[in-house]
Scaffold this active site. Structure first.
Site, PDB file in Angstrom:
ATOM      1  N   GLY A 103       0.818  -1.208   0.000  1.00 23.75           N
ATOM      2  CA  GLY A 103       0.000   0.000   0.000  1.00 23.75           C
ATOM      3  C   GLY A 103       0.852   1.258   0.000  1.00 23.75           C
ATOM      4  O   GLY A 103       0.560   2.229  -0.689  1.00 23.75           O
TER       5      GLY A 103
ATOM      6  N   ARG B  16       7.734  -5.499  12.997  1.00 22.76           N
ATOM      7  CA  ARG B  16       7.092  -5.126  11.738  1.00 22.76           C
ATOM      8  C   ARG B  16       8.013  -5.465  10.555  1.00 22.76           C
ATOM      9  O   ARG B  16       7.602  -6.038   9.560  1.00 22.76           O
ATOM     10  CB  ARG B  16       6.838  -3.622  11.736  1.00 22.76           C
ATOM     11  CG  ARG B  16       5.452  -3.241  11.372  1.00 22.76           C
ATOM     12  CD  ARG B  16       5.283  -1.748  11.572  1.00 22.76           C
ATOM     13  NE  ARG B  16       4.118  -1.484  12.381  1.00 22.76           N
ATOM     14  CZ  ARG B  16       2.888  -1.470  11.883  1.00 22.76           C
ATOM     15  NH1 ARG B  16       2.678  -1.679  10.617  1.00 22.76           N
ATOM     16  NH2 ARG B  16       1.862  -1.242  12.665  1.00 22.76           N
TER      17      ARG B  16
ATOM     18  N   ARG C 181       7.307   1.704   1.252  1.00 24.94           N
ATOM     19  CA  ARG C 181       7.535   0.266   1.291  1.00 24.94           C
ATOM     20  C   ARG C 181       7.962  -0.241  -0.075  1.00 24.94           C
ATOM     21  O   ARG C 181       8.807  -1.124  -0.192  1.00 24.94           O
ATOM     22  CB  ARG C 181       6.250  -0.472   1.702  1.00 24.94           C
ATOM     23  CG  ARG C 181       5.976  -0.391   3.150  1.00 24.94           C
ATOM     24  CD  ARG C 181       5.866  -1.775   3.754  1.00 24.94           C
ATOM     25  NE  ARG C 181       5.914  -1.664   5.182  1.00 24.94           N
ATOM     26  CZ  ARG C 181       4.956  -2.058   5.999  1.00 24.94           C
ATOM     27  NH1 ARG C 181       3.870  -2.631   5.502  1.00 24.94           N
ATOM     28  NH2 ARG C 181       5.086  -1.923   7.283  1.00 24.94           N
TER      29      ARG C 181
ATOM     30  N   SER D 161      -1.021  -5.336   5.132  1.00 22.43           N
ATOM     31  CA  SER D 161      -1.235  -5.695   6.533  1.00 22.43           C
ATOM     32  C   SER D 161      -2.729  -5.871   6.770  1.00 22.43           C
ATOM     33  O   SER D 161      -3.559  -5.364   6.006  1.00 22.43           O
ATOM     34  CB  SER D 161      -0.679  -4.617   7.461  1.00 22.43           C
ATOM     35  OG  SER D 161      -1.341  -3.399   7.217  1.00 22.43           O
TER      36      SER D 161
ATOM     37  N   ARG E  24      -0.659  -8.476  -4.010  1.00 22.85           N
ATOM     38  CA  ARG E  24      -0.687  -7.431  -2.984  1.00 22.85           C
ATOM     39  C   ARG E  24       0.037  -7.931  -1.745  1.00 22.85           C
ATOM     40  O   ARG E  24      -0.151  -9.087  -1.325  1.00 22.85           O
ATOM     41  CB  ARG E  24      -2.136  -7.079  -2.640  1.00 22.85           C
ATOM     42  CG  ARG E  24      -2.292  -6.320  -1.339  1.00 22.85           C
ATOM     43  CD  ARG E  24      -3.665  -5.720  -1.135  1.00 22.85           C
ATOM     44  NE  ARG E  24      -4.004  -5.630   0.279  1.00 22.85           N
ATOM     45  CZ  ARG E  24      -3.450  -4.781   1.141  1.00 22.85           C
ATOM     46  NH1 ARG E  24      -2.519  -3.938   0.748  1.00 22.85           N
ATOM     47  NH2 ARG E  24      -3.818  -4.770   2.414  1.00 22.85           N
TER      48      ARG E  24
ATOM     49  N   ASP F 216      -2.259  -6.012  13.684  1.00 20.50           N
ATOM     50  CA  ASP F 216      -2.989  -5.693  14.911  1.00 20.50           C
ATOM     51  C   ASP F 216      -4.120  -6.706  15.072  1.00 20.50           C
ATOM     52  O   ASP F 216      -4.412  -7.458  14.141  1.00 20.50           O
ATOM     53  CB  ASP F 216      -3.541  -4.255  14.863  1.00 20.50           C
ATOM     54  CG  ASP F 216      -4.352  -3.975  13.618  1.00 20.50           C
ATOM     55  OD1 ASP F 216      -3.750  -3.620  12.587  1.00 20.50           O
ATOM     56  OD2 ASP F 216      -5.579  -4.145  13.654  1.00 20.50           O
TER      57      ASP F 216
ATOM     58  N   ARG G 175       2.380  10.935  -8.625  1.00 26.62           N
ATOM     59  CA  ARG G 175       1.858  11.031  -7.251  1.00 26.62           C
ATOM     60  C   ARG G 175       2.762  10.357  -6.227  1.00 26.62           C
ATOM     61  O   ARG G 175       2.333   9.954  -5.146  1.00 26.62           O
ATOM     62  CB  ARG G 175       0.457  10.421  -7.136  1.00 26.62           C
ATOM     63  CG  ARG G 175      -0.597  11.239  -7.846  1.00 26.62           C
ATOM     64  CD  ARG G 175      -1.955  10.571  -7.784  1.00 26.62           C
ATOM     65  NE  ARG G 175      -2.908  11.358  -8.535  1.00 26.62           N
ATOM     66  CZ  ARG G 175      -3.965  11.959  -8.001  1.00 26.62           C
ATOM     67  NH1 ARG G 175      -4.234  11.848  -6.722  1.00 26.62           N
ATOM     68  NH2 ARG G 175      -4.775  12.660  -8.761  1.00 26.62           N
TER      69      ARG G 175
HETATM   70  N1  HPA Z   1      -8.887  -2.544   9.423  1.00 31.21           N
HETATM   71  C1  HPA Z   1      -8.664  -2.311   8.131  1.00 31.21           C
HETATM   72  N2  HPA Z   1      -7.488  -2.430   7.569  1.00 31.21           N
HETATM   73  C2  HPA Z   1      -6.439  -2.807   8.332  1.00 31.21           C
HETATM   74  C3  HPA Z   1      -6.602  -3.055   9.684  1.00 31.21           C
HETATM   75  C4  HPA Z   1      -7.890  -2.922  10.254  1.00 31.21           C
HETATM   76  O1  HPA Z   1      -8.094  -3.134  11.454  1.00 31.21           O
HETATM   77  N3  HPA Z   1      -5.381  -3.400  10.177  1.00 31.21           N
HETATM   78  C5  HPA Z   1      -4.521  -3.357   9.148  1.00 31.21           C
HETATM   79  N4  HPA Z   1      -5.158  -3.009   8.024  1.00 31.21           N
END
Ligand code: HPA
Length: 240
Positions: free
Chosen positions: A21, A221, A25, A91, A88, A208, A44
């Site tokens: 994304g 990470r 990165r 995370s 892709r 997370d 961009r």
């Molecule tokens: N929600 C949406 N996208 C994400 C999240 C999440 O909790 N964590 C990492 N990408």
């Protein structure tokens, strides 16, 4: 063959593209993993680089955040740049109890709350799925690298922040349906790939947990991220 969002010359983008994304990165992956990376697009500041991995040409270009953004970039890569495979690398927030931070998910399918797929005008519900050859190549790459992966459904949400989730229990419903985690791009990418008869796979690292107060340290990470990139690049090499 420039587009409004891509200034790369036709032929300068490889047939397999890794899409994180985050543009930084993209730059990091290109400079750390690829041999002889060359900047091919920076409209961009998305940072698209083409280099090689195990002698196979690979492009790394950022997707931005959300289905509208990956929808634009992947559409143009498939339709204008002869790209065959988009992987892709992102995370996800975990929904299931048995998922931990740094776990790697191969998204076999991607549910969505987005209206993006309505724009294909199909009566009924299209099921966005990964390309099986990419999915099985990624599974094999992970096995060869000794990395455990979870394979299943993700939710591609249009909302990172929501005023309603806590009250409506929406996350709980997706969890009940066995969805492994939440991210924001895979379903749009899978729909575009299907439309153009191309291949796509989304690989995510758990960053997370929706039900536990856990966060990755910067070092963790980086380590987890590297595992996912190695799987993605070996998958790209396997596709030739
Ligand atoms: N929600 C949406 N996208 C994400 C999240 C999440 O909790 N964590 C990492 N990408």
């Amino acid at each position: 063959m420039p587009t409004p969002h891509n200034e790369a010359a036709l032929g300068s983008i490889a047939k397999t593209v890794l899409m994180p994304g985050d543009p930084r990165r993209s730059q990091f992956i290109a400079e750390t993993f690829l041999t002889d990376p060359k900047l091919v697009n920076n409209v961009r500041g998305v940072h698209g680089y083409t280099g090689t991995w195990k002698d196979v040409p690979v492009t790394v270009m950022a997707s931005g955040m959300g289905i509208p953004s990956i929808g634009i970039y992947s559409w143009e890569l498939y339709s204008e740049y002869n790209v065959e495979n988009i992987i892709r690398v992102g995370s996800a927030g975990a929904l299931q109890d048995d998922l931990s931070l740094l776990d790697v998910i191969l998204a076999q399918g991607a549910c969505t709350t987005s209206s993006y797929i309505e724009n294909f005008g199909i009566r009924g519900t299209f099921a966005p799925i990964a390309d099986f050859s990419l999915l099985s190549a990624a599974k094999k790459a992970a096995e060869d690298l000794g990395i455990n992966v979870h394979i299943g459904n993700l939710l591609s949400s249009d909302n990172f922040y929501s005023a309603f989730d806590a009250a409506s229990g929406q996350n709980q419903q997706w969890k009940q349906m066995g969805v492994l985690g939440i991210e924001m791009e895979a379903a749009g990418l899978y729909a575009n790939a299907a439309y153009f008869g191309k291949r796509a796979l989304c690989i995510c690292t758990v960053s997370d947990h929706l039900y536990r107060p856990e966060m990755l340290s910067p070092e963790d990470r980086q380590l987890g991220f590297s595992q996912m990139i190695n799987i993605a690049l070996d998958t790209a090499a396997a596709m030739g």
